[in-house]
Scaffold this motif. Structure first.
Motif, PDB file in Angstrom:
ATOM      1  N   ASN A 102       0.818  -1.213   0.000  1.00  0.00           N
ATOM      2  CA  ASN A 102       0.000   0.000   0.000  1.00  0.00           C
ATOM      3  C   ASN A 102       0.848   1.258   0.000  1.00  0.00           C
ATOM      4  OD1 ASN A 102      -2.309  -1.584   0.094  1.00  0.00           O
ATOM      5  ND2 ASN A 102      -2.399  -1.568   2.328  1.00  0.00           N
ATOM      6  N   GLY A 105       2.822   1.104  -3.523  1.00  0.00           N
ATOM      7  CA  GLY A 105       2.045   0.791  -4.713  1.00  0.00           C
ATOM      8  C   GLY A 105       2.671  -0.295  -5.556  1.00  0.00           C
ATOM      9  N   PRO A 121       6.946   4.129  -7.582  1.00  0.00           N
ATOM     10  CA  PRO A 121       6.240   5.273  -8.189  1.00  0.00           C
ATOM     11  C   PRO A 121       6.070   6.427  -7.208  1.00  0.00           C
ATOM     12  CG  PRO A 121       4.758   3.404  -7.809  1.00  0.00           C
ATOM     13  CD  PRO A 121       6.132   2.905  -7.565  1.00  0.00           C
ATOM     14  N   ARG A 123       3.585   8.491  -7.056  1.00  0.00           N
ATOM     15  CA  ARG A 123       2.210   8.505  -6.578  1.00  0.00           C
ATOM     16  C   ARG A 123       1.642   7.089  -6.640  1.00  0.00           C
ATOM     17  NH1 ARG A 123      -0.454  13.950  -9.361  1.00  0.00           N
ATOM     18  NH2 ARG A 123       0.990  15.473  -8.398  1.00  0.00           N
ATOM     19  N   PRO A 124       1.835   6.324  -5.570  1.00  0.00           N
ATOM     20  CA  PRO A 124       1.391   4.926  -5.578  1.00  0.00           C
ATOM     21  C   PRO A 124      -0.118   4.818  -5.756  1.00  0.00           C
ATOM     22  CG  PRO A 124       2.849   5.372  -3.718  1.00  0.00           C
ATOM     23  CD  PRO A 124       2.505   6.696  -4.310  1.00  0.00           C
ATOM     24  N   ASP A 125      -0.533   3.846  -6.562  1.00  0.00           N
ATOM     25  CA  ASP A 125      -1.946   3.565  -6.774  1.00  0.00           C
ATOM     26  C   ASP A 125      -2.223   2.147  -6.253  1.00  0.00           C
ATOM     27  OD1 ASP A 125      -4.516   3.115  -7.559  1.00  0.00           O
ATOM     28  OD2 ASP A 125      -4.218   3.650  -9.670  1.00  0.00           O
ATOM     29  N   PRO A 126      -2.865   2.036  -5.088  1.00  0.00           N
ATOM     30  CA  PRO A 126      -3.105   0.701  -4.523  1.00  0.00           C
ATOM     31  C   PRO A 126      -3.886  -0.216  -5.453  1.00  0.00           C
ATOM     32  CG  PRO A 126      -3.599   2.420  -2.917  1.00  0.00           C
ATOM     33  CD  PRO A 126      -3.397   3.103  -4.234  1.00  0.00           C
ATOM     34  N   LYS A 127      -4.677   0.364  -6.368  1.00  0.00           N
ATOM     35  CA  LYS A 127      -5.475  -0.461  -7.266  1.00  0.00           C
ATOM     36  C   LYS A 127      -4.693  -0.894  -8.504  1.00  0.00           C
ATOM     37  CE  LYS A 127      -9.859   1.598  -5.806  1.00  0.00           C
ATOM     38  NZ  LYS A 127     -11.085   2.308  -6.234  1.00  0.00           N
ATOM     39  N   ARG A 128      -3.561  -0.242  -8.765  1.00  0.00           N
ATOM     40  CA  ARG A 128      -2.725  -0.593  -9.912  1.00  0.00           C
ATOM     41  C   ARG A 128      -1.284  -0.747  -9.445  1.00  0.00           C
ATOM     42  NH1 ARG A 128      -5.021   3.512 -14.658  1.00  0.00           N
ATOM     43  NH2 ARG A 128      -7.203   2.777 -14.603  1.00  0.00           N
ATOM     44  N   GLN A 129      -1.059  -1.781  -8.677  1.00  0.00           N
ATOM     45  CA  GLN A 129       0.260  -1.989  -8.093  1.00  0.00           C
ATOM     46  C   GLN A 129       1.250  -2.485  -9.145  1.00  0.00           C
ATOM     47  OE1 GLN A 129      -0.762  -4.673  -4.921  1.00  0.00           O
ATOM     48  NE2 GLN A 129      -1.211  -3.017  -3.484  1.00  0.00           N
TER      49      GLN A 129
END
Length: 854
Positions: A102, A105, A121, A123-129
Motif C-alpha cells: 500500500n 504501490g 512510483p 504517486r502509488p496507486d493501490p489499485k494498480r500496483q
C-alpha cells in the motif's frame, strides 16, 4: 519562623513539560539502563520482551501493556537485580508485506527479474500496483521497516521504557534468521518437523496457508439451498421417491461432492447406506455413507461431503477414506479443468469463476434442471477467516511443513499441559486459556507460508532425471552456513547452473510463518548458539509479558519450541495483560479503525500521566481508555513536584531525630505501605502497589504536611526529618510508575539515579517508625472535619476556630497531636471529651464540633 531555602539544583518553578527530553538523553548518556553481563544468573532478571509488529504506528494499547512490563523491570532493578530487558522488532510476515504494497504501490511477482535501478512510483496507486521481483520487494520491506523501527524506538524512549537500547534485534535480521532456521533444522533432524500434502486452510487474498491458531469466526451472509440428488429405481422402491434432498450453503461445491452422509442412527436414511446417488446437473455417482458427526436435526439431516467445504469435510474424507475432487484453486477461482470423473461440459461453465460467481451459475443450472426446491433461504452464519484476511477461507490441497505440537500425539500434549502447570501465571486463571487451547488442538502446527518477506525454509530438493523434485530426500545446509536463502544460495554439492535442471536442485519456495520465528524470541534475544556466555546468564528467562489473546499463539508456540529443544520452560513467569477498550467497550484494533495513537497524549499530558493510566489497569483485565484517568496522573505528577519543593525547602539540622507522635505515626503508616507495595510487586500486581502508594501520598499531602507545616517553618528537627524521610521513600515507591518526575526530584538532592537506588524497605524508616499509625488517622479526620465546617460556612481555610470539641473513643489519640491540629486549623480553644474507658466504643467515629469565629 525559619525561611525556606531551596536546594541549588531545584528550579524556582518546577514543571513537567520538557522532562522527557532531558532525562531520556541523560539516561542514555549515563548508561542507567545498560545491562551488566558480568553478573551471575542468580543476580539477573531477564525479560522476554514482546517484539511489536512493525507495520505502521504504535497505538495506545501498546503503551498500556509495555508500561506494565516496564514497571516490573524497574522494580526488579531497584531490588538489586541486573535487568536484561532487550527490545525486538517483529518485522517479517503479512502485516509488513501489506503495508509495503500500500505504501509503495507495488506487489511481489517472483517471476520478475531483479532491477537494481528500481524506484517506486511517486504517486502509488493501490489499485494498480507495479509488479516487482522478490528481491526488489524485500528491499522495500527492509527500507520501510527501518523507518518504522526508528519511530517506534523514539516513542518507547519518550514513554520511558527502561530498555537497554544497545541490545535490539529484528525478527528478519541475520541473527534471528539463523536461530529460526537452526531451530527448524533441529526439529527436522529429530522428526518433529515434517512435510505433508493434505487439505489446508487457505486465504485466497494472500494466497497462503493459515494455521489453526490464526483463525477467527465471523458472521457472514449466506443462504440455504434445498437440492435434490437423483435416486436409482431400486432406491425409489424403498419409499424415497425420485430424489433425496440436502440443504447446503455451498451449492458451487456440487462438482467436488464425493459422498452424502447421515448419522448412523438416523432411521430416515438407513435404507440408503451402502447405496449410491447421482449429483444434480453433473450426474456423478457418489456413495451414501454413515458418520457420527452428521447432525440429524440440521437441515434435512443428510449432507454433502465435498473436497473441501469446511473442516468437517476433511474429517469425513479422512476417516471414511473417500476420493478427492478438488475444484478451487489458490486464487479462489474454480480450476480450469474438472476433477476426475466430473463431466467437462457442465463444469466448463464454472471454470475460472470466483466462488461467488460459480455459486450464482450453479443455482441457475439447478433451477433450470428442476433440482432446486424453492428459493434459497437467507441466513447469517459463523465462517472461518484468517485473522488478517477479508474473505472466507477455502480448503485446498497443498504441500506444507508442520511442527509437532501435541495435536496428533497424546504423549506430547500431556507433556505440554504439564509445562503449563509448571509456569507461574499472573493472574493465575489465565492458565485455563492455555489448557483449553492445548486440549482442543485438532492438528499439528502448520508453519510454512506462501509469502515473500519472511525467514526462508532452509531446504532444497534434488531433481530426478525428468526434472521432478524428490521431496522425500530434502537437502539441508550445515548450521555453520546459516542463515541461507535457498532461492539464491546453492545447496552443498551443487552449483548455481544446476538450479531447476534435471539431476540438479530446486529450492523450497516457502517461508516460515512469523510465529515460527517469534516462538524463539527468548533464544534470539539471549544469544542462543551465538553468544553462549550471555545465553547461560539469561536463559531460561524470568518473565514473558504478553496479551491474553495470543496465549494460543505466541506463548504456546514458545513453550513448544523450548520443550522440544531444551527440555524445559523458556521462562518462569507469564504476566498477562488485557485489552484496551474503546468507549463502546470494544477492543481497540487497527482493523476496526478505533485506535488512539499515543503521541498526542504524551505531548498533551506527559509520559508520566499516560503511564499512570496504564499502570491503573489490573493484570489480565480489559481496561477502557480514559483521558480522565490520564488527567489524574498528571495532577499526581504535578503534586509530587510541588510537595517535593516544599519538603526540600527545609534543611535538616545536626543529627535530626523523629520524636513527635504524629511524625512517628506517619512514618509507621509509610512503613506498612512499603511492605504492602513490595508484596504486591513481588506478586506482579503493579496496580495494587500504585494504588497503595498513591493513597498514602495524598493523605500525606492533605493531612500530614498541613499538620506539621507550622513546626517545619519553625525549624523543628522532628518534622523536617520525618518529611525528608517520607519524601525519600515515596520517590522510590513511585519511580517504577512515574520515572520522569521522580528522577527530576531525586536529582535536586540525591546523587545518581533514583532508578538505580535501592527499593525501600521497612528498615529505611527505623527507628522513627515505631509510632501508632492510628494517631495520624485520627487527627487527620478531625482536620478534615474542621475544613469541611469552614467550607460549608464559605470561610477561608485560615479562618479562626474559636472552640473545637472532640469526643469519641479515639479522642485520646488526637491529644497526642493537639498542638499540630490547632496550628493547622487555627484553633483558639481545644476541648477533648474522652469517654470512660469501659463505655468507649472503639469503632465509633470521632465527634467534632467546631465553633467558627469569635
Amino acid at each position: 519562623m525559619t525561611e525556606q531555602r531551596l536546594p541549588a539544583a531545584m528550579p524556582e518553578k518546577p514543571a513537567l513539560d520538557g522532562l522527557e527530553a532531558v532525562w531520556v538523553e541523560r539516561w542514555e548518556a549515563g548508561g542507567v539502563y545498560r545491562f551488566d553481563r558480568t553478573r551471575s544468573r542468580d543476580e539477573i532478571y531477564s525479560i522476554d520482551t514482546p517484539p511489536p509488529t512493525v507495520s505502521g504506528s504504535l497505538h495506545v494499547g501498546h503503551v498500556f501493556s509495555y508500561t506494565h512490563t516496564d514497571t516490573i523491570a524497574r522494580f526488579q532493578r531497584m531490588r538489586g537485580r541486573e535487568v536484561f530487558y532487550p527490545m525486538g522488532w517483529d518485522d517479517n510476515g503479512l502485516p509488513t508485506e501489506r503495508r509495503v504494497q500500500n505504501h509503495f504501490g507495488v506487489r511481489c511477482d517472483p517471476s520478475m527479474p531483479y532491477d537494481p535501478e528500481f524506484v517506486p512510483p511517486d504517486r502509488p496507486d493501490p489499485k494498480r500496483q507495479v509488479p516487482i521481483s522478490r528481491r526488489n520487494f524485500i528491499e522495500l520491506c527492509e527500507r520501510l521497516t527501518a523507518e518504522d523501527e526508528k519511530a517506534f524506538e523514539e516513542l518507547w524512549r519518550r514513554l520511558g521504557l527502561s530498555v537497554d537500547w544497545s541490545m535490539t534485534y529484528a525478527t528478519i535480521d541475520d541473527g534471528a534468521r539463523a536461530a529460526s532456521q537452526r531451530g527448524f533444522l533441529r526439529n527436522l533432524a529429530r522428526g518433529e518437523a515434517y512435510v505433508s500434502e493434505a487439505p489446508t486452510l487457505w486465504d485466497v487474498t494472500f494466497r497462503t496457508a493459515v494455521a489453526q491458531a490464526e483463525l477467527e469466526d465471523r458472521e457472514w451472509p449466506g443462504a440455504f439451498h434445498r437440492i435434490g440428488f437423483d435416486l436409482s429405481p431400486g432406491q425409489r422402491d424403498r419409499g424415497f421417491g425420485d430424489r433425496v434432498w440436502i440443504e447446503t450453503t455451498r451449492p458451487e461445491l456440487i462438482p467436488a461432492c464425493v459422498a452424502l452422509v447421515a448419522h448412523p442412527d438416523d432411521e430416515r436414511y438407513r435404507p440408503l447406506f451402502g447405496t449410491t446417488v447421482r449429483t444434480p446437473v453433473f450426474g456423478v455417482e457418489v456413495p451414501v455413507v454413515a458418520h457420527h458427526l452428521a447432525e440429524p436435526d440440521k437441515g434435512s439431516g443428510i449432507a454433502m461431503i465435498c473436497t473441501f467445504g469446511d473442516v468437517t469435510d476433511v474429517t469425513w474424507w479422512r476417516e471414511l477414506d473417500l476420493p478427492t475432487r478438488p475444484i478451487i484453486g489458490w486464487d479462489g477461482r474454480l480450476l480450469p479443468e474438472p476433477p476426475q470423473g466430473v463431466p467437462a461440459e457442465p463444469y466448463g461453465e464454472l471454470a475460472g469463476r470466483t466462488v461467488h460467481g460459480a455459486r450464482e451459475r450453479v443455482v441457475e443450472m439447478l433451477r433450470e434442471s428442476g433440482h432446486l426446491d424453492g428459493e434459497p433461504r437467507p441466513i447469517r452464519r459463523p465462517v472461518k477467516f484468517y485473522e488478517k484476511g477479508d474473505r472466507p477461507l477455502e480448503i485446498v490441497t497443498t504441500r506444507q511443513w508442520y511442527i509437532r505440537n501435541g495435536g496428533r500425539d497424546a504423549g506430547l500434549r500431556a507433556a505440554l499441559l504439564d509445562r503449563g502447570r509448571e509456569l507461574v501465571w499472573h493472574p493465575p486463571h489465565m492458565r485455563v486459556r492455555y489448557e483449553n487451547w492445548v486440549e482442543g488442538l485438532a492438528g499439528d502446527w502448520l508453519i510454512s507460508r506462501q509469502r515473500f518477506f519472511g525467514v526462508p525454509i532452509p531446504v532444497w530438493y534434488p531433481l530426478d532425471a525428468e526434472g521432478e523434485p524428490v521431496y522425500e530426500a530434502p537437502i539441508t545446509p550445515p548450521e555453520s552456513a546459516l542463515p541461507v536463502d535457498p532461492s539464491s544460495d546453492t545447496p552443498p554439492g551443487f552449483t548455481e547452473d544446476m538450479r531447476g535442471k534435471p539431476l540438479g536442485f530446486v529450492a523450497d519456495p516457502d517461508v516460515m510463518d512469523t510465529w515460527a520465528t517469534s516462538s524463539l524470541s527468548p533464544q534470539i534475544a539471549g544469544g542462543w548458539e551465538r553468544d553462549d556466555d550471555l545465553f547461560r546468564r539469561v536463559f531460561p528467562m524470568d518473565l514473558r509479558p504478553q496479551a491474553h489473546e495470543i496465549i494460543r499463539t505466541w506463548l504456546f508456540s514458545t513453550v513448544v519450541r523450548a520443550h522440544l529443544e531444551h527440555g524445559g520452560l523458556p521462562w518462569r513467569h507469564a504476566a498477562i495483560s488485557g485489552w484496551i477498550l474503546d468507549p463502546d467497550r470494544k477492543k481497540m484494533s487497527k482493523s476496526k479503525g478505533n485506535v488512539v495513537t499515543p503521541v498526542s497524549l504524551l505531548e498533551e499530558y506527559g509520559s508520566d500521566a499516560v503511564r499512570y493510566w496504564a499502570a491503573s489497569g489490573r493484570p489480565g483485565t480489559d481496561t477502557a481508555f480514559d483521558t480522565g484517568q490520564i488527567k489524574i496522573g498528571r495532577r499526581l505528577a504535578i503534586k509530587i513536584l510541588n510537595a517535593s519543593k516544599f519538603v526540600l525547602g527545609f534543611e535538616p539540622s545536626g543529627t535530626p531525630e523523629v520524636t513527635e507522635p504524629v511524625d512517628r505515626s506517619m512514618l509507621a503508616a509509610l512503613r506498612a505501605v512499603v511492605g504492602e507495595a513490595t508484596e504486591a510487586f513481588e506478586g506482579y500486581d503493579y496496580t495494587r502497589a500504585l494504588e497503595r502508594t498513591e493513597r498514602f501520598f495524598w493523605a500525606f499531602c492533605d493531612d500530614y504536611v498541613e499538620l506539621v507545616k507550622a513546626r517545619a517553618y519553625n525549624g523543628d528537627p522532628s518534622a523536617v526529618a520525618a518529611l525528608r524521610q517520607a519524601l525519600d521513600v515515596l520517590l522510590r515507591l513511585f519511580a517504577p510508575f512515574l520515572p520522569f518526575v521522580t528522577e527530576e526530584v531525586w536529582s535536586w538532592w540525591r546523587a545518581g539515579s533514583v532508578h538505580r537506588a535501592a527499593w525501600p524497605s521497612p528498615d529505611d524508616l527505623a527507628p522513627g517508625a515505631d509510632g501508632d499509625p492510628a494517631v495520624l488517622d485520627a487527627v487527620g479526620e478531625v482536620l478534615r472535619q474542621v475544613r469541611r465546617a469552614k467550607s460549608e460556612a464559605r470561610l477561608s481555610m485560615r479562618a479562626e476556630v474559636s472552640r473545637l470539641v472532640v469526643s469519641g473513643a479515639q479522642a485520646g489519640l488526637v491529644r497526642q497531636a493537639q498542638d499540630d491540629l490547632c496550628a493547622a486549623g487555627n484553633v483558639e480553644e481545644f476541648v477533648l471529651e474522652a469517654p470512660a474507658e469501659a463505655a468507649a466504643d472503639a469503632d465509633a467515629p470521632l465527634t467534632v464540633t467546631a465553633t467558627l469565629g469569635a
